[in-house]
Write a protein that holds these residues in place. Structure first.
Motif, short mmCIF file in Angstrom:
data_model
loop_
_atom_site.label_atom_id
_atom_site.label_comp_id
_atom_site.label_asym_id
_atom_site.label_seq_id
_atom_site.Cartn_x
_atom_site.Cartn_y
_atom_site.Cartn_z
N ALA A 482 0.65 -1.17 -0.10
CA ALA A 482 -0.15 0.22 -0.19
C ALA A 482 1.27 0.90 -0.17
O ALA A 482 0.23 2.23 -0.38
CB ALA A 482 -0.96 0.10 1.24
N LEU A 483 1.90 1.00 0.67
CA LEU A 483 2.83 1.99 0.52
C LEU A 483 4.28 2.41 -0.28
O LEU A 483 4.02 3.01 -0.81
CB LEU A 483 4.21 2.63 1.84
N LEU A 484 4.00 1.53 -1.45
CA LEU A 484 5.29 1.51 -2.07
C LEU A 484 4.62 0.81 -3.17
O LEU A 484 4.71 -0.67 -3.45
CB LEU A 484 6.58 0.46 -1.87
N PRO A 485 3.42 1.31 -4.39
CA PRO A 485 2.80 0.27 -5.36
C PRO A 485 4.18 0.19 -6.01
O PRO A 485 3.77 -0.48 -7.02
CB PRO A 485 1.57 1.03 -5.35
N LYS A 486 4.65 1.03 -6.19
CA LYS A 486 5.63 0.96 -7.48
C LYS A 486 6.58 -0.52 -7.17
O LYS A 486 7.37 -1.32 -8.27
CB LYS A 486 6.34 1.88 -8.29
N ARG A 487 6.74 -0.75 -5.76
CA ARG A 487 7.99 -2.27 -5.79
C ARG A 487 7.70 -3.01 -5.95
O ARG A 487 6.95 -3.98 -5.20
CB ARG A 487 8.08 -2.15 -4.19
N ASN A 488 8.27 -3.61 -7.07
CA ASN A 488 7.61 -5.26 -8.15
C ASN A 488 8.16 -6.29 -6.92
O ASN A 488 7.26 -6.95 -6.77
CB ASN A 488 8.10 -5.38 -8.80
N ASP A 489 9.12 -6.33 -6.28
CA ASP A 489 9.39 -7.06 -5.24
C ASP A 489 8.46 -7.32 -3.67
O ASP A 489 8.17 -8.52 -4.03
CB ASP A 489 10.85 -6.94 -4.69
N VAL A 490 7.42 -6.09 -3.36
CA VAL A 490 6.89 -6.33 -2.51
C VAL A 490 5.40 -7.04 -2.95
O VAL A 490 5.07 -7.75 -2.51
CB VAL A 490 6.24 -4.91 -1.84
N ALA A 491 5.32 -6.97 -4.32
CA ALA A 491 3.70 -7.06 -4.81
C ALA A 491 4.58 -9.03 -5.25
O ALA A 491 3.80 -9.59 -4.96
CB ALA A 491 3.07 -6.49 -5.99
N LEU A 492 5.38 -8.86 -5.98
CA LEU A 492 5.64 -9.97 -6.30
C LEU A 492 6.03 -11.65 -5.06
O LEU A 492 5.41 -12.26 -5.23
CB LEU A 492 7.36 -10.42 -6.66
N ASN A 493 6.47 -11.07 -3.28
CA ASN A 493 6.37 -11.78 -2.75
C ASN A 493 5.38 -11.60 -1.98
O ASN A 493 4.85 -12.93 -1.18
CB ASN A 493 7.79 -10.98 -1.43
N LEU A 494 4.09 -10.82 -1.50
CA LEU A 494 2.83 -10.99 -1.55
C LEU A 494 2.40 -11.58 -2.01
O LEU A 494 1.18 -12.62 -1.21
CB LEU A 494 2.56 -9.51 -1.27
N TYR A 495 2.66 -11.52 -3.12
CA TYR A 495 1.52 -12.97 -4.16
C TYR A 495 1.94 -14.17 -3.72
O TYR A 495 1.26 -15.33 -3.47
CB TYR A 495 1.77 -12.50 -5.93
#
Length: 636
Positions: A482-495
Motif C-alpha cells: 500500500a505504501l510502495l505500490p511500484k515496488r515489484n518485489d513487494v507485490a511478488l512476495n505478497l503474491y
C-alpha cells in the motif's frame, strides 16, 4: 477344487504375480502400481523436477535479466569512457530535503532553493490536475551540477554517447528515481530542465505506461511553465520546435508513435519538436479530453481510434494541428508557491557516498562506484553508510548506532534474493532462519530510528519466508504494498505468500491489479515463476495424499497457461501420467474390493465387480490379474 484357505481368511501379499493357489489381495492400492511404480512417493520425486524443467523452458522466450540503468536496448553494457571525476573539493555542495525531493547541488544556495521551490510547486499543481501525475512514495534524488565537466561524464554514461548536448536526465533504478540537472547554462535553462524532468518523474510513478511521444511532449509542454502571482502559466510556444514542424513534419506520425525510449531517434530535436507540437495541439483542441485520451492509449487503443473516440478527429487533423503548433497554447493553473527548507552544507564523504550509491545501480559503473566509496572512506574512515555500502556491516552499525539507513541496508543484505529483482521465488536454505530473524530485528530497529515505513515493512514481511506461519509476513507485505505500490518485489512476495497459504481470491485480485497487464518482461517472468512454483508445490502435495486426479487438473491448468510449446508438452505429459496412474489405482481398488467380497463368500457380487472392472481397465497387468481371478471364482 477350490483353493485351500489359510486360517483367518485370504491374506494380502506383496508380490505382483504369485502362482500360489490362494486368492490374495494385492498390496499396490496405495503403494505399488502394477508396473512396480511408486505412486505416493515415486511420482512426487519425478513430478517436481519435470515441472521445474518446464519452467526453465518457458523462461527462454520470456526472461530478460534485470536491466539496471546503463544497459542499452541491444543488451550492451554502457561504461564511462574514462573514470568519473570526483567533485572539485573547492566547490561547496548543499542539500535540501523537501517533501518529495532530496536535492544535492553545487549551484548557488539561492538557485538551489529556487529549483526545489519550482519542483514542489509544479508537482503540487500537476498532481491536482490529473491522477495520472503521481508523486513518488520515496523522495526522488536530484543532482544539480554547476560545473559541466562534472556532469558530462554522467550524461555520457547514461546516454551512451560522447559529448551529448543534454542538460537534464531522469532515470529509474531499484531505489527510486534520480534526476540530473546541468546548472552551468543560466537560471532560465535550469528551470526549464527541472520542469521537463519533473514531468518524467511524476508520470513514471503511476500505474500507466505513457507512449514515449506523449511523455516527452508533455515534458516539453510544461517545461515552459512560469510560476508567479499565484499561478503557473504553461504551454508557451517553443520557437525552435515550431520551426521544425511549420512546413512539413520531420517524421511520419507512424514513426513518431513507434519511437521507443533510449533509442537514437528518441533523442533527436525533430522527435522532441514533433512530440511537443502533437501534445500542444491536443491540449489546444480540448484539454479536458487529453487524459482520457492518454488512458485509452495506455490501455492499447490505436492512436487513430482514440483520436476519433475522444476528440472526433483524424490523423490528418493531427498533422494539420501539429504544423500550426507555433501559435502555442497558454494555460493558467492556480498555484501556491511551495515553502522549502534552507540549503544546508553537505559533508564531502556523504556527497561521495551518494554519487557512489547512484553509480552502483548502473550496470557497467561498478568500478566507479567503488572508487567513490574508497574516496569517501579516505576522507572519513568512519562514514557509516559507506562502510555499509562496501559490506563492512558490523563496523557500520558501530559507527552509525542511530542511523536507520545502515540498519535497513544490513537487513536487506541478509535477505539475499528474498527482496530485489529476483523476489518471489525464494526458497529457504540451511542457515537462513537465523539470518532472516536477525534481519527482522535490524529492520524493526531501523523503523524506530525513522527509516521509511514502506521499505522496513517490505523487509520484515520477506523475513517470514523462513517461518511456518506466513500470516504475519502477509500483514507486513500488504502494508508495504500500500505504501510502495511500484515496488515489484513487494507485490511478488505478497503474491507468493497468498498462493502458499491458499488465499486464492486475494492472490487473483492482486494479480489482476498489478501483474495482468504488466509490460516489464522481467516482471512477467517472475510472476509466472511464482505461480508455477506454487502450483507445482500444490500438485506435489496432492500427489503425496494420493489425490492424483486433482493434481493432474492443476498440471493441465499450468499447461494451458504456458505459451512455450515444449514446456506445454512436458506439462501435458505429466498430467496424462498422473491421470493414468490415478485410473490404475482406482482399478486396483476395484480389484481388491472383489477379493474382499470373495473372502466373504460373496462370489456373485465379486464376479459382477470384476466384469465392471474389465470393461474399463487399461493396465495390462491389472487386466490379466482380474481375468485370472474371475476364472478362479467361476470354477468355485
Amino acid at each position: 477344487m477350490p483353493p485351500p484357505t489359510r486360517r483367518g481368511g485370504l491374506k494380502p501379499r506383496p508380490t505382483l504375480c504369485s502362482g500360489e493357489a490362494t486368492l490374495e489381495q494385492r498390496t499396490y492400492s496405495k503403494g505399488k502400481a502394477p508396473s512396480g511404480r511408486s505412486v505416493s512417493h515415486g511420482i512426487v520425486r519425478r513430478l517436481l523436477p519435470i515441472l521445474l524443467l518446464a519452467a526453465a523452458t518457458l523462461a527462454q522466450d520470456v526472461y530478460v535479466p534485470p536491466v539496471p540503468i546503463g544497459i542499452k536496448r541491444d543488451g550492451k553494457v554502457r561504461t564511462a569512457k574514462s573514470p568519473i571525476l570526483f567533485p572539485d573539493e573547492r566547490r561547496p555542495w548543499v542539500r535540501i530535503r523537501s517533501a518529495h525531493y532530496d536535492v544535492l547541488s553545487s549551484a548557488s544556495p539561492a538557485d538551489t532553493r529556487a529549483i526545489v521551490e519550482d519542483l514542489e510547486t509544479l508537482a503540487s499543481v500537476l498532481t491536482k490536475t490529473s491522477t495520472r501525475f503521481t508523486s513518488a512514495a520515496v523522495p526522488t534524488t536530484v543532482l544539480v551540477f554547476a560545473d559541466r565537466r562534472e556532469s558530462q561524464p554522467y550524461f555520457e554514461l547514461l546516454l551512451g554517447r560522447e559529448n551529448p548536448s543534454a542538460t537534464g536526465l531522469y532515470v529509474r533504478h531499484p531505489a527510486g528515481g534520480t534526476m540530473f540537472i546541468d546548472a552551468s547554462r543560466g537560471r532560465q535553462r535550469i528551470e526549464k530542465t527541472a520542469m521537463h524532468e519533473l514531468v518524467h518523474d511524476l508520470l513514471r510513478q503511476g500505474e500507466g505506461h505513457a507512449p514515449h511521444w506523449i511523455e516527452e511532449g508533455l515534458a516539453e509542454y510544461f517545461s515552459t511553465g512560469d510560476i508567479q502571482d499565484g499561478k503557473i502559466t504553461a504551454g508557451a510556444s517553443i520557437r525552435s520546435h515550431a520551426a521544425f514542424v511549420r512546413r512539413a513534419l520531420p517524421m511520419t506520425l507512424e514513426r513518431m508513435f513507434a519511437v521507443q525510449p533510449e533509442t537514437d531517434e528518441s533523442m533527436t530535436p525533430q522527435f522532441y519538436a514533433q512530440s511537443w507540437a502533437a501534445v500542444n495541439w491536443l491540449m489546444r483542441t480540448d484539454r479536458d479530453r487529453f487524459f482520457p485520451f492518454l488512458e485509452a492509449l495506455e490501455n492499447g487503443t490505436p492512436v487513430a481510434d482514440a483520436l476519433r473516440a475522444h476528440y472526433g478527429k483524424s490523423l490528418r487533423d493531427m498533422e494539420t494541428g501539429i504544423r500550426a503548433a507555433h501559435a502555442g497554447h497558454r494555460v493558467e493553473l492556480m498555484a501556491v508557491r511551495a515553502e522549502v527548507p534552507a540549503p544546508a552544507p553537505i559533508e564531502r564523504a556523504t556527497l561521495l557516498f551518494e554519487l557512489g550509491r547512484f553509480l552502483s545501480y548502473v550496470s557497467g559503473a561498478g568500478e566507479d562506484a567503488q572508487r567513490h566509496y574508497a574516496e569517501a572512506l579516505r576522507v572519513d574512515p568512519g562514514h557509516a553508510r559507506t562502510l555499509a555500502a562496501v559490506g563492512r556491516f558490523e563496523e557500520a552499525i558501530a559507527a552509525g548506532l542511530d542511523d536507520p539507513d545502515v540498519h535497513l541496508a544490513y537487513a536487506e543484505t541478509l535477505l539475499t534474493t528474498a527482496i530485489g529483482p529476483f523476489a518471489g521465488i525464494f526458497e529457504p536454505a540451511e542457515g537462513d532462519v537465523e539470518k532472516f530473524r536477525k534481519a527482522r530485528a535490524l529492520a524493526e530497529r531501523a523503523l524506530t530510528l525513522g527509516a521509511p515505513e514502506g521499505a522496513v515493512r517490505a523487509a520484515v514481511g520477506a523475513t517470514h519466508f523462513v517461518e511456518a506461519d506466513l500470516a504475519p509476513g502477509i500483514e507486513q507485505l500488504e502494508r508495504a504494498h500500500a505504501l510502495l505500490p511500484k515496488r515489484n518485489d513487494v507485490a511478488l512476495n505478497l503474491y507468493a505468500m497468498l498462493l502458499r497459504t491458499q488465499q486464492r481470491e486475494k492472490a487473483d485480485a492482486l494479480y489482476t491489479r498489478v501483474f495482468e497487464n504488466a509490460q516489464d518482461k522481467q516482471l512477467v517472468f517472475a510472476v509466472r515463476n511464482v505461480r508455477l512454483s506454487s502450483e507445482t508445490s500444490r500438485a506435489n502435495a496432492l500427489t503425496k495424499e494420493g489425490k492424483l486426479d486433482e493434481a493432474a487438473q492443476i498440471v493441465r491448468g499450468l499447461a494451458a497457461a504456458t505459451d512455450d510449446p515444449v514446456a506445454r508438452r512436458e506439462l501435458e505429459q505429466q498430467a496424462a501420467s498422473l491421470e493414468s496412474i490415478g485410473a490404475v489405482n482406482r482399478h486396483i481398488t476395484m480389484y481388491n474390493e472383489a477379493i474382499a467380497l470373495a473372502n466373504k463368500s460373496r462370489n456373485r457380487a465379486a464376479l459382477q465387480l470384476l466384469d465392471e472392472l474389465l470393461a474399463v481397465v487399461q493396465d495390462p497387468q491389472v487386466a490379466r490379474d482380474a481375468k485370472k481371478l474371475r476364472e478362479e471364482l467361476r470354477r468355485r
